[in-house]
Design a protein around this motif. Structure first.
Motif, mmCIF file in Angstrom:
data_model
loop_
_atom_site.group_PDB
_atom_site.id
_atom_site.type_symbol
_atom_site.label_atom_id
_atom_site.label_comp_id
_atom_site.label_asym_id
_atom_site.label_seq_id
_atom_site.Cartn_x
_atom_site.Cartn_y
_atom_site.Cartn_z
ATOM 1 N N THR A 15 0.858 -1.179 0.000
ATOM 2 C CA THR A 15 0.000 0.000 0.000
ATOM 3 C C THR A 15 0.897 1.231 0.000
ATOM 4 N N PRO A 16 0.656 2.193 -0.911
ATOM 5 C CA PRO A 16 1.485 3.403 -0.905
ATOM 6 C C PRO A 16 1.425 4.094 0.458
ATOM 7 N N PRO A 17 2.526 4.722 0.879
ATOM 8 C CA PRO A 17 2.532 5.426 2.169
ATOM 9 C C PRO A 17 1.410 6.472 2.234
ATOM 10 N N GLY A 18 0.685 6.467 3.348
ATOM 11 C CA GLY A 18 -0.390 7.425 3.550
ATOM 12 C C GLY A 18 -1.720 7.017 2.928
ATOM 13 N N TRP A 19 -1.763 5.897 2.218
ATOM 14 C CA TRP A 19 -2.991 5.420 1.588
ATOM 15 C C TRP A 19 -3.671 4.407 2.501
ATOM 16 N N THR A 20 -4.953 4.131 2.224
ATOM 17 C CA THR A 20 -5.736 3.141 2.957
ATOM 18 C C THR A 20 -6.084 1.998 2.017
ATOM 19 N N LYS A 21 -5.763 0.778 2.440
ATOM 20 C CA LYS A 21 -6.126 -0.415 1.668
ATOM 21 C C LYS A 21 -7.440 -0.950 2.216
ATOM 22 N N ILE A 22 -8.394 -1.219 1.317
ATOM 23 C CA ILE A 22 -9.655 -1.845 1.714
ATOM 24 C C ILE A 22 -9.420 -3.354 1.675
ATOM 25 N N GLY A 23 -9.522 -4.013 2.808
ATOM 26 C CA GLY A 23 -9.103 -5.400 2.952
ATOM 27 C C GLY A 23 -10.077 -6.457 2.476
ATOM 28 N N VAL A 24 -10.835 -6.178 1.424
ATOM 29 C CA VAL A 24 -11.741 -7.175 0.848
ATOM 30 C C VAL A 24 -11.223 -7.518 -0.548
ATOM 31 N N ASP A 25 -10.903 -8.812 -0.751
ATOM 32 C CA ASP A 25 -10.414 -9.281 -2.051
ATOM 33 C C ASP A 25 -11.511 -9.110 -3.096
ATOM 34 N N LEU A 26 -11.207 -8.403 -4.168
ATOM 35 C CA LEU A 26 -12.186 -8.141 -5.218
ATOM 36 C C LEU A 26 -12.526 -9.389 -6.020
ATOM 37 N N ASN A 27 -11.759 -10.464 -5.848
ATOM 38 C CA ASN A 27 -12.050 -11.743 -6.501
ATOM 39 C C ASN A 27 -12.472 -12.802 -5.488
ATOM 40 N N GLU A 28 -12.962 -12.387 -4.332
ATOM 41 C CA GLU A 28 -13.306 -13.339 -3.278
ATOM 42 C C GLU A 28 -14.262 -14.423 -3.782
ATOM 43 N N GLY A 29 -13.844 -15.675 -3.591
ATOM 44 C CA GLY A 29 -14.656 -16.811 -3.968
ATOM 45 C C GLY A 29 -14.615 -17.159 -5.437
ATOM 46 N N ALA A 30 -13.922 -16.368 -6.245
ATOM 47 C CA ALA A 30 -13.879 -16.598 -7.692
ATOM 48 C C ALA A 30 -12.524 -17.101 -8.158
ATOM 49 N N GLY A 31 -11.563 -17.206 -7.236
ATOM 50 C CA GLY A 31 -10.205 -17.539 -7.668
ATOM 51 C C GLY A 31 -9.568 -16.304 -8.268
ATOM 52 N N GLY A 32 -8.581 -16.505 -9.076
ATOM 53 C CA GLY A 32 -7.927 -15.370 -9.720
ATOM 54 C C GLY A 32 -6.975 -14.657 -8.785
ATOM 55 N N GLU A 33 -6.491 -13.520 -9.255
ATOM 56 C CA GLU A 33 -5.541 -12.722 -8.494
ATOM 57 C C GLU A 33 -6.206 -12.112 -7.263
ATOM 58 N N TYR A 34 -5.416 -11.931 -6.220
ATOM 59 C CA TYR A 34 -5.895 -11.160 -5.070
ATOM 60 C C TYR A 34 -5.799 -9.692 -5.450
ATOM 61 N N LEU A 35 -6.922 -9.000 -5.441
ATOM 62 C CA LEU A 35 -6.987 -7.593 -5.829
ATOM 63 C C LEU A 35 -7.700 -6.801 -4.746
ATOM 64 N N ALA A 97 -15.853 1.924 0.663
ATOM 65 C CA ALA A 97 -15.953 0.625 1.328
ATOM 66 C C ALA A 97 -16.270 -0.414 0.251
ATOM 67 N N VAL A 98 -15.895 -1.653 0.508
ATOM 68 C CA VAL A 98 -16.239 -2.768 -0.381
ATOM 69 C C VAL A 98 -17.062 -3.751 0.427
ATOM 70 N N ILE A 99 -18.186 -4.182 -0.150
ATOM 71 C CA ILE A 99 -18.969 -5.220 0.509
ATOM 72 C C ILE A 99 -18.878 -6.504 -0.301
ATOM 73 N N SER A 100 -18.809 -7.615 0.419
ATOM 74 C CA SER A 100 -18.755 -8.949 -0.147
ATOM 75 C C SER A 100 -19.903 -9.734 0.470
ATOM 76 N N SER A 101 -20.739 -10.333 -0.383
ATOM 77 C CA SER A 101 -21.929 -10.982 0.147
ATOM 78 C C SER A 101 -22.384 -12.107 -0.780
ATOM 79 N N SER A 102 -23.114 -13.045 -0.236
ATOM 80 C CA SER A 102 -23.767 -14.061 -1.055
ATOM 81 C C SER A 102 -25.129 -13.554 -1.540
ATOM 82 N N ASP A 103 -25.518 -12.356 -1.105
ATOM 83 C CA ASP A 103 -26.792 -11.737 -1.466
ATOM 84 C C ASP A 103 -26.561 -10.639 -2.505
ATOM 85 N N PRO A 104 -27.122 -10.799 -3.718
ATOM 86 C CA PRO A 104 -26.919 -9.766 -4.736
ATOM 87 C C PRO A 104 -27.573 -8.428 -4.373
ATOM 88 N N GLY A 105 -28.472 -8.427 -3.392
ATOM 89 C CA GLY A 105 -29.116 -7.191 -2.967
ATOM 90 C C GLY A 105 -28.550 -6.633 -1.682
#
Length: 134
Positions: A15-35, A97-105
């Motif tokens: 994470t660049p200095p002074g930046w905030t990383k949102i700790g939710v993997d954008l590929n959670e449950g799908a495999g692929g790269e950790y983003l 913020a990033v939300i990760s859910s099994s609910d599309p709504g």
């Protein structure tokens, strides 16, 4: 405070200095790269006022927007999704913020608005949404 920069971190990229990383993997449950999204508050650039996702591989970046050249489904298959943002006139984005859910709504956190694009579209896994607060 306002969000003045946004990026996508790949795997164990620092994470660049002074930046905030949102700790939710954008590929959670799908495999692929950790983003992960990371953002800067109150940097030297003008505030970000809108975030828009390009759904497709070779779509042009909207006028006045900056594109982050990382496919959010990298290594997971699925639809090509790229993040763009603008610093045009409008209400500055104050927080992300990033939300990760099994609910599309799934509802965004209190006080946030959800951008209605599943960032795992076509790749399976959890429903992943970026949320913002102005």
């Amino acid at each position: 405070m306002a969000v003045t920069n946004l990026t996508v971190l790949e795997s164990d990229q620092a994470t660049p200095p002074g930046w905030t990383k949102i700790g939710v993997d954008l590929n959670e449950g799908a495999g692929g790269e950790y983003l992960y999204f990371a953002y800067e508050l109150d940097g030297t650039d003008r505030p970000i006022t809108d975030i828009y996702f390009l759904i497709g591989e070779d779509l042009p970046t909207p006028p006045g927007y900056e594109k982050i050249s990382v496919d959010l489904n990298k290594g997971a298959g699925g639809t090509y999704i790229y993040t763009t943002f603008t610093r045009a006139a409008g209400d500055p984005i104050q927080d992300l913020a990033v939300i990760s859910s099994s609910d599309p709504g799934a509802n965004p956190p209190n006080g946030f608005k959800r951008i209605d694009v599943d960032l795992n579209t076509g790749a399976g896994g959890k429903y992943i949404f970026l949320c913002y607060r102005t």
